[in-house]
Design a protein around this motif. Structure first.
Motif, PDB file in Angstrom:
ATOM      1  N   SER B 213       0.866  -1.184   0.000  1.00 43.38           N
ATOM      2  CA  SER B 213       0.000   0.000   0.000  1.00 43.38           C
ATOM      3  C   SER B 213       0.901   1.231   0.000  1.00 43.38           C
ATOM      4  O   SER B 213       1.891   1.301   0.736  1.00 43.38           O
ATOM      5  CB  SER B 213      -0.910  -0.008   1.217  1.00 43.38           C
ATOM      6  OG  SER B 213      -0.216   0.379   2.340  1.00 43.38           O
ATOM      7  N   ASP B 233      -3.478  -7.268  -7.185  1.00 42.73           N
ATOM      8  CA  ASP B 233      -4.212  -6.089  -7.653  1.00 42.73           C
ATOM      9  C   ASP B 233      -3.252  -4.952  -8.008  1.00 42.73           C
ATOM     10  O   ASP B 233      -2.237  -4.755  -7.337  1.00 42.73           O
ATOM     11  CB  ASP B 233      -5.172  -5.592  -6.567  1.00 42.73           C
ATOM     12  CG  ASP B 233      -6.264  -6.617  -6.296  1.00 42.73           C
ATOM     13  OD1 ASP B 233      -6.527  -7.445  -7.202  1.00 42.73           O
ATOM     14  OD2 ASP B 233      -6.823  -6.607  -5.187  1.00 42.73           O
ATOM     15  N   ASP B 235      -3.032  -1.038  -8.211  1.00 43.59           N
ATOM     16  CA  ASP B 235      -3.642   0.224  -7.800  1.00 43.59           C
ATOM     17  C   ASP B 235      -2.524   1.260  -7.740  1.00 43.59           C
ATOM     18  O   ASP B 235      -1.872   1.439  -6.702  1.00 43.59           O
ATOM     19  CB  ASP B 235      -4.304   0.057  -6.424  1.00 43.59           C
ATOM     20  CG  ASP B 235      -5.103   1.293  -6.041  1.00 43.59           C
ATOM     21  OD1 ASP B 235      -4.945   2.332  -6.698  1.00 43.59           O
ATOM     22  OD2 ASP B 235      -5.879   1.213  -5.061  1.00 43.59           O
ATOM     23  N   HIS B 271      -4.225   3.528 -12.601  1.00 45.17           N
ATOM     24  CA  HIS B 271      -5.017   2.305 -12.609  1.00 45.17           C
ATOM     25  C   HIS B 271      -5.550   2.123 -11.196  1.00 45.17           C
ATOM     26  O   HIS B 271      -4.779   2.079 -10.245  1.00 45.17           O
ATOM     27  CB  HIS B 271      -4.126   1.124 -13.009  1.00 45.17           C
ATOM     28  CG  HIS B 271      -4.892  -0.096 -13.400  1.00 45.17           C
ATOM     29  ND1 HIS B 271      -5.336  -0.326 -14.683  1.00 45.17           N
ATOM     30  CD2 HIS B 271      -5.303  -1.156 -12.675  1.00 45.17           C
ATOM     31  CE1 HIS B 271      -5.974  -1.477 -14.727  1.00 45.17           C
ATOM     32  NE2 HIS B 271      -5.973  -2.007 -13.516  1.00 45.17           N
ATOM     33  N   GLY B 272      -6.873   1.988 -11.047  1.00 48.39           N
ATOM     34  CA  GLY B 272      -7.470   1.956  -9.713  1.00 48.39           C
ATOM     35  C   GLY B 272      -7.476   3.355  -9.146  1.00 48.39           C
ATOM     36  O   GLY B 272      -7.665   4.344  -9.858  1.00 48.39           O
ATOM     37  N   GLU B 273      -7.228   3.441  -7.853  1.00 49.68           N
ATOM     38  CA  GLU B 273      -7.218   4.760  -7.206  1.00 49.68           C
ATOM     39  C   GLU B 273      -5.862   5.452  -7.303  1.00 49.68           C
ATOM     40  O   GLU B 273      -5.720   6.607  -6.929  1.00 49.68           O
ATOM     41  CB  GLU B 273      -7.616   4.619  -5.731  1.00 49.68           C
ATOM     42  CG  GLU B 273      -9.057   4.169  -5.526  1.00 49.68           C
ATOM     43  CD  GLU B 273      -9.372   4.026  -4.047  1.00 49.68           C
ATOM     44  OE1 GLU B 273      -8.761   4.754  -3.236  1.00 49.68           O
ATOM     45  OE2 GLU B 273     -10.193   3.176  -3.702  1.00 49.68           O
ATOM     46  N   LYS B 275      -2.990   4.471  -5.633  1.00 51.76           N
ATOM     47  CA  LYS B 275      -2.347   4.577  -4.309  1.00 51.76           C
ATOM     48  C   LYS B 275      -0.824   4.445  -4.409  1.00 51.76           C
ATOM     49  O   LYS B 275      -0.092   5.161  -3.743  1.00 51.76           O
ATOM     50  CB  LYS B 275      -2.901   3.488  -3.388  1.00 51.76           C
ATOM     51  CG  LYS B 275      -4.306   3.753  -2.895  1.00 51.76           C
ATOM     52  CD  LYS B 275      -4.752   2.639  -1.977  1.00 51.76           C
ATOM     53  CE  LYS B 275      -6.183   2.879  -1.515  1.00 51.76           C
ATOM     54  NZ  LYS B 275      -6.734   1.707  -0.820  1.00 51.76           N
TER      55      LYS B 275
END
Lengths: 199, 292
Positions: B213, B233, B235, B271-273, B275
């Motif tokens: 993360s 994933d 992100d 891509h995604g949020e 992060k």
């Protein structure tokens, strides 16, 4: 209304007083002879003006010199200047023999003299430290340094065509850091090789 | 007070010139002390154990002496070569150390293996191979031409690798990874990484890792190829740019030319949020991005 009338009377009396003044005033003595005498000797006045001019120039030069020295002193004590504009072919000291050229940063700039000194010192150190390594290792180090320097030349060449390219600037800075890292690490490794400790 | 409790073995005088001299020494050591080992040529094998002792076995090459001393928390194990000695034989040092020790190993052409040691490690070899493990403490390895193989235990730690031309493989690392290579090729596998700073001049780097993360990945190459396979994933925000190389991505938009007149490509997208942040830059090297 009455204020305007009073103001008009004052103005009339002032005009009347002014008209009674003499039209010219003669000086108490004849000034022309002195004026003529000074006009007749212009050469005597020039040296004084020249000295004043020379003094002003000297003061300006002195001021610029002192200002430059102060600037140099201040910048020398603070963070090193990373790049300097190329002034001419002899702007910096030539690097050690194993360094193929100046540390250029694009077509118009050189990395600063502090960087040049560090690079040259490390390169000279490496020349002596390499003797402690095997021929095979020496060969590896020299070939890899050559690859970094070819990369530096290639990026600098590309920057000459596109001086504002940020990617090239980032890669060039990283490549210079890589060169210094290899020089430092190999020097450090060669120095720390196990040797006899007198006990 | 410095305590010298094992005498120096003078291999030159106690054995024929061509023979290796066997060694078998043991001494008490601090459970979390520093152990420093050095050997010019041959092998160095350091293994952690659950005893508060340092044990040295193996053999000394011709003309080599063993220095084995303890000074407080520090233990020194050194295969020492007399000055100006030529044709020195290689020595093999097999050393057991308390598993929580901090270990520093220095070799020249010695192959180095450090396993089962959970303290911080600093390992340096000029041309020998390095094999080691990473637990929770920082590990730093440096090599000129030696290859390396490093295995992690999926515990957060900082791993710093510096190589000139050595090739390397890294598995099971978590936490932070810093790599600098000139021509060495690197193959890295990790379930999750929080930080990765990988730089090469002409070597290829292949990184297969999950994004922690708020992870930060930064990869740079001049002529080397860079490949990033993202596990799990995706992100992240991607900032990929080459001056003259290709970009091949399995997700996200197509890369675009940086200029009508320049050969470079760039690819910037979220891509995604977004992060995590992934930055990849090359001069001529190609970039491959894979993920799901």
């Amino acid at each position: 209304m009455s204020r305007d009338r009073n103001q008009g009377r004052t103005d009339d009396s002032l005009m009347e007083a002014a008209s009674r003044l003499p039209t010219d005033i003669r000086p108490q003595r004849d000034l022309w002879p002195d004026i003529e005498a000074r006009l007749g000797t212009p050469a005597e006045a020039r040296p004084e003006r020249r000295w004043r001019l020379a003094g002003a120039v000297a003061a300006a030069v002195g001021l610029v010199t002192v200002s430059s020295l102060v600037t140099l002193w201040v910048t020398d004590r603070s963070e090193p200047v990373t790049v300097s504009r190329i002034q001419g072919p002899m702007a910096v000291t030539r690097p050690a023999r194993s360094i193929s050229g100046d540390a250029r940063f694009g077509p118009d700039y050189l990395l600063g003299p502090k960087y040049e000194r560090a690079r040259q010192a490390l390169s000279e150190d490496l020349d002596s430290q390499l003797e402690a390594l095997s021929p095979e290792t020496r060969d590896v180090v020299e070939k890899n340094l050559e690859q970094i320097r070819q990369a530096l030349a290639e990026i600098n060449g590309a920057l000459a065509d596109d001086p504002g390219n940020v990617l090239l600037q980032q890669l060039l800075m990283a490549a210079y850091q890589d060169e210094l890292t290899v020089l430092m690490e190999v020097n450090r490794m060669a120095r720390s090789l196990p040797t006899r400790k007198e006990i | 007070m410095r305590l010298l409790f094992v005498t120096t073995l003078l291999a030159l005088f106690v054995a024929p010139g061509w023979a290796a001299t066997p060694i078998d020494e043991i001494a008490d050591a601090h459970p979390r002390g520093d152990v420093e080992v050095s050997n010019v040529a041959g092998e160095i094998k350091v293994t952690g154990w659950d005893k508060e002792q340092v044990k040295v076995t193996g053999s000394l090459g011709k003309g080599t002496e063993l220095v084995f001393e303890r000074d407080g928390r520090r233990t020194l194990v050194k295969a020492e070569v007399p000055s100006r000695t030529r044709n020195v034989g290689s020595s093999d040092l097999y050393i057991m150390v308390p598993e929580e020790s901090r270990v520093t190993v220095t070799g020249v052409s010695a192959d180095i293996s450090v396993t089962g040691v959970k303290g911080a490690l600093r390992i340096q070899s000029v041309s020998g191979e390095i094999v080691t493990e990473v637990f929770e403490e920082d590990v730093e390895t440096k090599t000129v031409s030696g290859d390396f193989q490093i295995r992690g235990h999926d515990q957060p730690a900082l791993l710093t690798l510096t190589t000139v031309s050595g090739n390397g493989r890294v598995d099971g690392i978590r936490g932070e990874l810093v790599v600098q290579s000139v021509t060495g090729d690197l193959d890295i596998r990790s379930e999750v990484l929080d930080r990765a700073r990988l730089r090469t001049t002409n070597g290829d780097i292949d990184l297969q890792a999950g994004l922690g993360s708020d992870a930060l990945f930064d990869m740079e190459a001049i002529n080397g190829d860079l490949r990033l396979d993202i596990l799990g994933d995706v992100d992240a925000y991607f900032d990929i740019e080459t001056f003259n190389g290709s970009i091949d991505n399995s997700f996200g938009p197509d890369p675009v030319r940086t200029s009508k007149y320049a050969p470079g490509r760039e690819l910037r997208f979220t891509h995604g949020e977004g992060k995590a942040r992934v930055r990849i830059k090359t001069l001529n090297g190609g970039v491959t991005l894979r993920g799901s």
